[in-house]
Write an enzyme that holds these catalytic residues in place. Structure first.
Site, PDB file in Angstrom:
ATOM      1  N   TYR A  20      24.946 -56.565  19.479  1.00  0.00           N
ATOM      2  CA  TYR A  20      24.725 -57.189  20.792  1.00  0.00           C
ATOM      3  C   TYR A  20      23.251 -57.321  21.167  1.00  0.00           C
ATOM      4  O   TYR A  20      22.942 -57.824  22.237  1.00  0.00           O
ATOM      5  CB  TYR A  20      25.385 -56.347  21.890  1.00  0.00           C
ATOM      6  CG  TYR A  20      26.741 -55.800  21.558  1.00  0.00           C
ATOM      7  CD1 TYR A  20      27.835 -56.641  21.401  1.00  0.00           C
ATOM      8  CD2 TYR A  20      26.938 -54.422  21.402  1.00  0.00           C
ATOM      9  CE1 TYR A  20      29.084 -56.135  21.105  1.00  0.00           C
ATOM     10  CE2 TYR A  20      28.188 -53.911  21.105  1.00  0.00           C
ATOM     11  CZ  TYR A  20      29.260 -54.770  20.958  1.00  0.00           C
ATOM     12  OH  TYR A  20      30.495 -54.261  20.669  1.00  0.00           O
ATOM     13  N   ASP A  22      20.584 -59.062  20.044  1.00  0.00           N
ATOM     14  CA  ASP A  22      19.911 -60.356  20.144  1.00  0.00           C
ATOM     15  C   ASP A  22      20.264 -61.039  21.461  1.00  0.00           C
ATOM     16  O   ASP A  22      19.391 -61.485  22.200  1.00  0.00           O
ATOM     17  CB  ASP A  22      20.304 -61.251  18.959  1.00  0.00           C
ATOM     18  CG  ASP A  22      19.899 -60.629  17.632  1.00  0.00           C
ATOM     19  OD1 ASP A  22      18.844 -59.983  17.597  1.00  0.00           O
ATOM     20  OD2 ASP A  22      20.647 -60.767  16.652  1.00  0.00           O
ATOM     21  N   ARG A 272      20.338 -47.132  20.455  1.00  0.00           N
ATOM     22  CA  ARG A 272      20.074 -47.693  19.123  1.00  0.00           C
ATOM     23  C   ARG A 272      19.370 -49.047  19.257  1.00  0.00           C
ATOM     24  O   ARG A 272      19.230 -49.584  20.362  1.00  0.00           O
ATOM     25  CB  ARG A 272      21.402 -47.863  18.392  1.00  0.00           C
ATOM     26  CG  ARG A 272      22.239 -48.999  18.936  1.00  0.00           C
ATOM     27  CD  ARG A 272      23.589 -49.105  18.242  1.00  0.00           C
ATOM     28  NE  ARG A 272      24.156 -50.434  18.407  1.00  0.00           N
ATOM     29  CZ  ARG A 272      25.383 -50.773  18.053  1.00  0.00           C
ATOM     30  NH1 ARG A 272      26.198 -49.868  17.518  1.00  0.00           N
ATOM     31  NH2 ARG A 272      25.815 -52.020  18.204  1.00  0.00           N
ATOM     32  N   GLU A 274      17.427 -52.227  19.797  1.00  0.00           N
ATOM     33  CA  GLU A 274      16.253 -52.620  20.583  1.00  0.00           C
ATOM     34  C   GLU A 274      16.489 -52.517  22.093  1.00  0.00           C
ATOM     35  O   GLU A 274      15.751 -51.843  22.808  1.00  0.00           O
ATOM     36  CB  GLU A 274      15.865 -54.066  20.231  1.00  0.00           C
ATOM     37  CG  GLU A 274      14.762 -54.608  21.106  1.00  0.00           C
ATOM     38  CD  GLU A 274      13.934 -55.689  20.480  1.00  0.00           C
ATOM     39  OE1 GLU A 274      13.955 -55.833  19.244  1.00  0.00           O
ATOM     40  OE2 GLU A 274      13.233 -56.397  21.225  1.00  0.00           O
TER      41      GLU A 274
HETATM   42  O1  TRH Z   1      23.734 -53.913  19.371  1.00  0.00           O
HETATM   43  P1  TRH Z   1      22.472 -53.443  18.782  1.00  0.00           P
HETATM   44  O2  TRH Z   1      22.586 -52.646  17.586  1.00  0.00           O
HETATM   45  O3  TRH Z   1      21.549 -54.669  18.497  1.00  0.00           O
HETATM   46  C1  TRH Z   1      20.768 -54.765  17.315  1.00  0.00           C
HETATM   47  C2  TRH Z   1      19.313 -54.626  17.622  1.00  0.00           C
HETATM   48  O4  TRH Z   1      18.853 -55.432  18.658  1.00  0.00           O
HETATM   49  C3  TRH Z   1      18.528 -54.956  16.382  1.00  0.00           C
HETATM   50  O5  TRH Z   1      17.157 -54.941  16.669  1.00  0.00           O
HETATM   51  C4  TRH Z   1      18.952 -56.309  15.861  1.00  0.00           C
HETATM   52  O6  TRH Z   1      18.281 -56.632  14.739  1.00  0.00           O
HETATM   53  C5  TRH Z   1      20.428 -56.258  15.549  1.00  0.00           C
HETATM   54  O7  TRH Z   1      21.131 -55.985  16.733  1.00  0.00           O
HETATM   55  C6  TRH Z   1      20.938 -57.559  14.957  1.00  0.00           C
HETATM   56  O8  TRH Z   1      21.682 -52.561  19.856  1.00  0.00           O
HETATM   57  P2  TRH Z   1      20.884 -52.953  21.174  1.00  0.00           P
HETATM   58  O9  TRH Z   1      19.678 -53.739  20.843  1.00  0.00           O
HETATM   59  O10 TRH Z   1      20.709 -51.726  21.899  1.00  0.00           O
HETATM   60  O11 TRH Z   1      21.859 -53.904  21.995  1.00  0.00           O
HETATM   61  C7  TRH Z   1      22.995 -53.434  22.643  1.00  0.00           C
HETATM   62  C8  TRH Z   1      23.233 -54.220  23.916  1.00  0.00           C
HETATM   63  O12 TRH Z   1      24.534 -53.934  24.403  1.00  0.00           O
HETATM   64  C9  TRH Z   1      22.267 -53.856  25.020  1.00  0.00           C
HETATM   65  O13 TRH Z   1      21.926 -55.017  25.765  1.00  0.00           O
HETATM   66  C10 TRH Z   1      23.074 -52.917  25.915  1.00  0.00           C
HETATM   67  C11 TRH Z   1      24.427 -53.540  25.764  1.00  0.00           C
HETATM   68  N1  TRH Z   1      25.567 -52.678  26.070  1.00  0.00           N
HETATM   69  C12 TRH Z   1      26.338 -52.979  27.181  1.00  0.00           C
HETATM   70  O14 TRH Z   1      26.031 -53.935  27.915  1.00  0.00           O
HETATM   71  N2  TRH Z   1      27.427 -52.214  27.458  1.00  0.00           N
HETATM   72  C13 TRH Z   1      27.792 -51.138  26.705  1.00  0.00           C
HETATM   73  O15 TRH Z   1      28.802 -50.477  27.036  1.00  0.00           O
HETATM   74  C14 TRH Z   1      26.993 -50.822  25.565  1.00  0.00           C
HETATM   75  C15 TRH Z   1      27.346 -49.632  24.719  1.00  0.00           C
HETATM   76  C16 TRH Z   1      25.896 -51.608  25.284  1.00  0.00           C
END
Ligand code: TRH
Length: 378
Positions: A20, A22, A272, A274
């Site tokens: 999620y 990106d 985790r 970004e």
């Molecule tokens: O989902 P991610 O692992 O995203 C990753 C990273 O961005 C990485 O750099 C990229 O290369 C890869 O994807 C393809 O972790 P991240 O970045 O923390 O994103 C999670 C998003 O989900 C963040 O905006 C928070 C949101 N989120 C919610 O809205 N509700 C929830 O309950 C949870 C657990 C997360």
């Protein structure tokens, strides 16, 4: 609201690779540009189904729609003919459509590639480096978010710090949030969001055998499945399972706004990638970050660079302890007893988290810097 001369139209291209992050970053960027600067923002997304998880108001069957005054358009393989915006943002090197690129050659918009966040020192040298297109009369600039003043800054919307402080200072707001999500008082609250290869079983074992009650909250459905494996039974949304000192609770996948509140509420957050990483920093609470795994262990270099920057003002012992915990977790392990190590140092870690958040929030945010950069090019 700050204007930007004639550069009012922004196109942001987002390809959802996996996870999620990106779309999470692009959505925040789009909303901030619209809400704080009055820009007309069109966000092109290649997968509206996945995007809907983060932006629940999206109707995936509609190829074009407005949500929070941001125009959301489906980025299909066969790209429609369209006039390019004044500023074009290619998120994370997603390669904008060829027909759109050809059209840009006529209108010559400001063109940027938004890069991933990193605390590595080379980012300063590469931020805003121009790259002329091989064939077309266009220049692409590489925009690097970052922690240092010489970088593109960190995404932080106006009012975030005030909203967080109001929440953390108000027992009523916290109680209302807990009531809405069905969170009871069952011990030290810890939110858990990590990649599937993390040492989840070892961490849950450690929570179960720790010296005092831990209330672990899991809102990511994929992670909930792994927690169920550890439990040996299924766990419905809202349900709490108890093992030793651990109360493990499954939540539904939260909106970005509620996920922020969860981070503000918990005493410790596992995050985790970004976006959740940065939101944990803005939560001003201790956290453990798991970087997105990359080839040749590049993510471990990214972790070391961040630890250098982030833990610099911690005392030696606390710095060593928290750095070791991060390294172990990023390498796919968890050491028994480390939950108690964090708990024993919670006072120092909390003071540090507050201080680090304040210090980073005193710098101009990413959108403010981005808007000024674009303005200067017009
Ligand atoms: O989902 P991610 O692992 O995203 C990753 C990273 O961005 C990485 O750099 C990229 O290369 C890869 O994807 C393809 O972790 P991240 O970045 O923390 O994103 C999670 C998003 O989900 C963040 O905006 C928070 C949101 N989120 C919610 O809205 N509700 C929830 O309950 C949870 C657990 C997360």
């Amino acid at each position: 609201m700050v204007g930007l001369g004639n550069a009012q139209r922004w196109d942001i291209f987002c390809r959802i690779i996996d996870n999620y992050g990106d779309i999470g970053v692009c959505w925040r960027l789009a909303r901030q540009l619209q809400q704080e600067y009055g820009m007309h923002v069109r966000l092109w997304i290649d997968d509206l189904q996945v995007a809907q998880r983060l932006i629940p108001a999206i109707q995936p069957e509609l190829p074009s729609q407005f949500v929070d005054q941001v125009e959301i358009s489906l980025w299909e393989a066969c790209f429609p003919e369209t006039v390019p915006a004044d500023v074009v943002i290619e998120a994370f090197a997603c390669d904008i459509p060829q027909t759109y690129l050809e059209a840009m050659a006529d209108s010559k918009p400001v063109w940027l590639n938004l890069e991933y966040l990193s605390a590595e020192s080379w980012v300063r040298d590469f931020h805003l480096k121009p790259s002329p297109h091989a064939r077309l009369p266009l220049i692409k600039y590489f925009y690097f978010p970052g922690f240092a003043a010489e970088t593109g800054g960190l995404l932080r919307e106006q009012g975030l710090m005030a909203a967080r402080q109001a929440f953390q200072g108000s027992a009523e707001l916290q109680a209302a949030f807990c009531k809405k999500l069905g969170i009871a008082e069952l011990g030290t609250k810890v939110s858990l969001f990590c990649y599937p290869h993390a040492a989840i079983a070892a961490l849950l074992d450690d929570m179960a055998t720790s010296s005092s009650p831990v209330h672990c909250l899991v809102s990511d459905p994929k992670l909930a499945l792994l927690a169920e494996d550890w439990l040996g039974r299924s766990l419905a949304v809202g349900e709490v399972a108890t093992q030793g000192q651990l109360s493990l609770q499954r939540l539904s996948f939260l909106s970005q706004q509620d996920y922020d509140r969860l981070l503000w509420l918990c005493a410790l957050n596992f995050v985790r990638g970004e976006d959740s990483w940065l939101r944990a920093i803005w939560a001003a609470r201790p956290f453990v970050w798991q970087p997105y795994r990359q080839e040749e262990d590049t993510h471990l270099a990214k972790l070391e660079a961040f630890l250098d920057v982030y833990t610099a003002s911690l005392g030696d012992e606390a710095r060593q302890a928290i750095s070791d915990i991060h390294r172990t977790w990023a390498e796919g392990h968890w050491r028994a007893g480390d939950i108690d190590v964090v708990r024993e140092r919670s006072g120092a870690l909390q003071t540090h988290a507050t201080h680090a958040c304040q210090q980073l929030a005193s710098q101009p945010d990413l959108v403010a810097k981005l808007v000024i950069f674009c303005k200067n090019l017009f």
